[in-house]
Design a protein around this motif. Structure first.
Motif, PDB file in Angstrom:
ATOM      1  N   UNK A   1      18.584 -43.228  31.078  1.00  0.00           N
ATOM      2  CA  UNK A   1      17.533 -42.564  30.304  1.00  0.00           C
ATOM      3  C   UNK A   1      16.258 -43.392  30.408  1.00  0.00           C
ATOM      4  N   UNK A   2      15.113 -42.724  30.645  1.00  0.00           N
ATOM      5  CA  UNK A   2      13.821 -43.406  30.729  1.00  0.00           C
ATOM      6  C   UNK A   2      12.868 -42.772  29.716  1.00  0.00           C
ATOM      7  N   UNK A   3      11.684 -43.355  29.600  1.00  0.00           N
ATOM      8  CA  UNK A   3      10.677 -42.737  28.724  1.00  0.00           C
ATOM      9  C   UNK A   3       9.298 -42.860  29.355  1.00  0.00           C
ATOM     10  N   UNK A   4       8.432 -41.923  29.027  1.00  0.00           N
ATOM     11  CA  UNK A   4       7.042 -41.902  29.476  1.00  0.00           C
ATOM     12  C   UNK A   4       6.155 -41.864  28.241  1.00  0.00           C
ATOM     13  N   UNK A   5       5.335 -42.906  28.058  1.00  0.00           N
ATOM     14  CA  UNK A   5       4.424 -42.895  26.905  1.00  0.00           C
ATOM     15  C   UNK A   5       2.958 -43.046  27.309  1.00  0.00           C
ATOM     16  N   UNK A   6       2.708 -43.178  28.624  1.00  0.00           N
ATOM     17  CA  UNK A   6       1.334 -43.279  29.104  1.00  0.00           C
ATOM     18  C   UNK A   6       1.180 -42.432  30.365  1.00  0.00           C
ATOM     19  N   UNK A   7       0.033 -41.802  30.485  1.00  0.00           N
ATOM     20  CA  UNK A   7      -0.206 -40.900  31.615  1.00  0.00           C
ATOM     21  C   UNK A   7      -0.095 -41.615  32.964  1.00  0.00           C
ATOM     22  N   UNK A   8      -0.423 -42.926  32.995  1.00  0.00           N
ATOM     23  CA  UNK A   8      -0.427 -43.647  34.272  1.00  0.00           C
ATOM     24  C   UNK A   8       0.960 -43.760  34.898  1.00  0.00           C
ATOM     25  N   UNK A   9       2.004 -43.532  34.098  1.00  0.00           N
ATOM     26  CA  UNK A   9       3.360 -43.631  34.634  1.00  0.00           C
ATOM     27  C   UNK A   9       3.889 -42.304  35.162  1.00  0.00           C
ATOM     28  N   UNK A  10       3.120 -41.239  35.018  1.00  0.00           N
ATOM     29  CA  UNK A  10       3.616 -39.927  35.433  1.00  0.00           C
ATOM     30  C   UNK A  10       3.869 -39.850  36.939  1.00  0.00           C
ATOM     31  N   UNK A  11       3.038 -40.562  37.722  1.00  0.00           N
ATOM     32  CA  UNK A  11       3.219 -40.513  39.172  1.00  0.00           C
ATOM     33  C   UNK A  11       4.567 -41.073  39.607  1.00  0.00           C
ATOM     34  N   UNK A  12       5.129 -41.972  38.809  1.00  0.00           N
ATOM     35  CA  UNK A  12       6.415 -42.567  39.167  1.00  0.00           C
ATOM     36  C   UNK A  12       7.596 -41.641  38.980  1.00  0.00           C
ATOM     37  N   UNK A  13       7.387 -40.511  38.324  1.00  0.00           N
ATOM     38  CA  UNK A  13       8.487 -39.591  38.063  1.00  0.00           C
ATOM     39  C   UNK A  13       9.068 -38.987  39.332  1.00  0.00           C
ATOM     40  N   UNK A  14       8.209 -38.743  40.317  1.00  0.00           N
ATOM     41  CA  UNK A  14       8.678 -38.015  41.500  1.00  0.00           C
ATOM     42  C   UNK A  14       9.715 -38.800  42.296  1.00  0.00           C
ATOM     43  N   UNK A  15       9.692 -40.134  42.174  1.00  0.00           N
ATOM     44  CA  UNK A  15      10.644 -40.959  42.925  1.00  0.00           C
ATOM     45  C   UNK A  15      11.794 -41.480  42.053  1.00  0.00           C
ATOM     46  N   UNK A  16      11.776 -41.140  40.777  1.00  0.00           N
ATOM     47  CA  UNK A  16      12.809 -41.642  39.877  1.00  0.00           C
ATOM     48  C   UNK A  16      14.053 -40.751  39.940  1.00  0.00           C
ATOM     49  N   UNK A  17      15.218 -41.396  39.792  1.00  0.00           N
ATOM     50  CA  UNK A  17      16.487 -40.674  39.802  1.00  0.00           C
ATOM     51  C   UNK A  17      17.069 -40.513  38.403  1.00  0.00           C
ATOM     52  N   UNK A  18      16.279 -40.815  37.376  1.00  0.00           N
ATOM     53  CA  UNK A  18      16.780 -40.792  36.003  1.00  0.00           C
ATOM     54  C   UNK A  18      17.367 -39.437  35.637  1.00  0.00           C
ATOM     55  N   UNK A  19      18.413 -39.467  34.805  1.00  0.00           N
ATOM     56  CA  UNK A  19      19.042 -38.227  34.381  1.00  0.00           C
ATOM     57  C   UNK A  19      18.287 -37.513  33.291  1.00  0.00           C
ATOM     58  N   UNK A  20      17.554 -38.277  32.452  1.00  0.00           N
ATOM     59  CA  UNK A  20      16.807 -37.672  31.351  1.00  0.00           C
ATOM     60  C   UNK A  20      15.635 -38.567  31.000  1.00  0.00           C
ATOM     61  N   UNK A  21      14.623 -37.957  30.367  1.00  0.00           N
ATOM     62  CA  UNK A  21      13.408 -38.691  30.047  1.00  0.00           C
ATOM     63  C   UNK A  21      12.920 -38.299  28.655  1.00  0.00           C
ATOM     64  N   UNK A  22      12.539 -39.305  27.871  1.00  0.00           N
ATOM     65  CA  UNK A  22      11.851 -39.078  26.596  1.00  0.00           C
ATOM     66  C   UNK A  22      10.374 -38.883  26.900  1.00  0.00           C
TER      67      UNK A  22
ATOM     68  N   UNK B   1       5.112 -32.768  29.073  1.00  0.00           N
ATOM     69  CA  UNK B   1       6.384 -32.132  29.412  1.00  0.00           C
ATOM     70  C   UNK B   1       6.318 -31.359  30.726  1.00  0.00           C
ATOM     71  N   UNK B   2       5.172 -30.764  31.032  1.00  0.00           N
ATOM     72  CA  UNK B   2       5.054 -29.960  32.252  1.00  0.00           C
ATOM     73  C   UNK B   2       5.097 -30.797  33.522  1.00  0.00           C
ATOM     74  N   UNK B   3       4.925 -32.115  33.393  1.00  0.00           N
ATOM     75  CA  UNK B   3       4.940 -32.987  34.565  1.00  0.00           C
ATOM     76  C   UNK B   3       6.345 -33.446  34.945  1.00  0.00           C
ATOM     77  N   UNK B   4       7.332 -33.148  34.116  1.00  0.00           N
ATOM     78  CA  UNK B   4       8.679 -33.643  34.368  1.00  0.00           C
ATOM     79  C   UNK B   4       9.336 -32.803  35.454  1.00  0.00           C
ATOM     80  N   UNK B   5       9.870 -33.428  36.507  1.00  0.00           N
ATOM     81  CA  UNK B   5      10.514 -32.652  37.577  1.00  0.00           C
ATOM     82  C   UNK B   5      11.778 -31.960  37.084  1.00  0.00           C
TER      83      UNK B   5
END
Length: 322
Positions: A36-57, A63-67
């Protein structure tokens, strides 16, 4: 802990989610399908596309940026939710369960030292009276752990490392999330500290474990007494940190950096190779390699010395006119 248990704890309806066993909390780059990961700042949104996390806070605004490959858990404050959940994945320093310590040939554990379960101590190392070694710690060959030093769980120490009396390696970093009412919610740190070969750590130093990932002291570094190194810092090879240096979380240095007494950094600062910082220098920006700095506000050392001389002259002149 299963995802449905986490959702229930957070007061979120589990309908529409797929349950799985959550192994732990992780950072985006290292997360796997069971993390499980979390996103609390916009600057980390770009890292989502390469992440294999199962779920994100995540907050509603992002929310619309989550793959589609990640299950999104929408919460008002992802950082605060992460802090609450971190307690469920915290290390047990002394679980009293596991294998007895493996003590290498010629190693000595003095009377009055405590060594936890699943610990490995290398050949000819010495653990002195009053030292405490947490579960799962690994200590290499020819090390000396002096009286009353504390090595927290899962810390990894290389060969020929000296840790002097009263130092604490692998305690939680200073991290809290804050409620709307102003309460401070502890973030349990679930990473570790790694100390490479030929490092010496003075008395009464503190080196904090990472939030996740690692805090690392690289080969040959020498750390004086009363130094504070925050969570997720990486100290480059053969660096020297003089007494009362303080490094905020996620500070990184290149090799052969020298920091004078009481110098300090802000968080997420990088100091380049062979940089020298004079005593009490306050580092608030990245520093390029092969440079020298001093003062507060920080300036290049030659400029700082000229400024200091000019200031002294001005003060003397003012004193004479009074």
């Amino acid at each position: 802990m299963r995802l449905f248990e986490i959702l229930k704890y957070l007061g979120i309806d589990s309908q529409g989610f797929s349950d799985f066993e959550v192994r732990g909390l992780s950072q985006l780059q290292e997360a796997q399908e069971c993390d499980l990961v979390y996103i609390d700042q916009d600057k980390y949104l770009d890292g989502l596309k390469d992440s294999k996390a199962g779920a994100v806070l995540v907050a509603q605004k992002n929310a619309s940026h989550i793959p589609s490959t990640m299950q999104k858990i929408i919460v008002p404050n992802p950082h605060l939710a992460f802090a609450y959940l971190s307690s469920f994945f915290a290390y047990e320093n002394f679980s009293f369960q596991g294998e007895d310590p493996k003590i290498g040939e010629g190693a000595i554990v003095m009377d009055g030292a405590y060594v936890g379960k699943d610990v490995e101590i290398g050949e000819r190392s010495v653990i002195m009276a009053g030292a405490v070694i947490g579960d799962g710690a690994k200590i290499g060959k020819d090390c000396k752990i002096y009286p009353n030093a504390v090595i927290y769980a899962h810390t990894e120490i290389g060969d020929r490392v000296y840790i002097h009396a009263g130092s604490v390696i692998g305690g939680d970093g200073f991290g809290y999330a804050h409620t709307q009412e102003g309460k401070h919610i502890k973030i349990f740190h679930n990473g570790k500290v790694i100390i490479e070969d030929d490092v010496e750590i003075g008395a009464n130093c503190t080196i904090d474990r990472a939030v996740f990932g690692e805090t690392r002291i690289k080969q040959g570094s020498k750390i004086d007494n009363l130094v504070q190194i925050g969570h997720n810092c990486v100290i480059g090879e053969h660096t020297i940190l003089v007494s009362q240096v303080g490094l905020a979380g996620s500070t990184t240095t290149g090799r052969n950096v020298v920091m004078g007494g009481q110098a300090g950094t802000g968080g997420h600062i990088h100091i380049g190779d062979f940089v020298q910082i004079a005593g009490r220098g306050a580092v608030g920006k990245n520093l390029p390699p092969h440079t020298k700095w001093g003062g507060h506000p920080l300036m290049e050392l030659d400029e700082w010395m000229k400024f200091y001389v000019s200031l002294r002259r001005m003060l003397k002149k003012n004193n004479k006119t009074q």
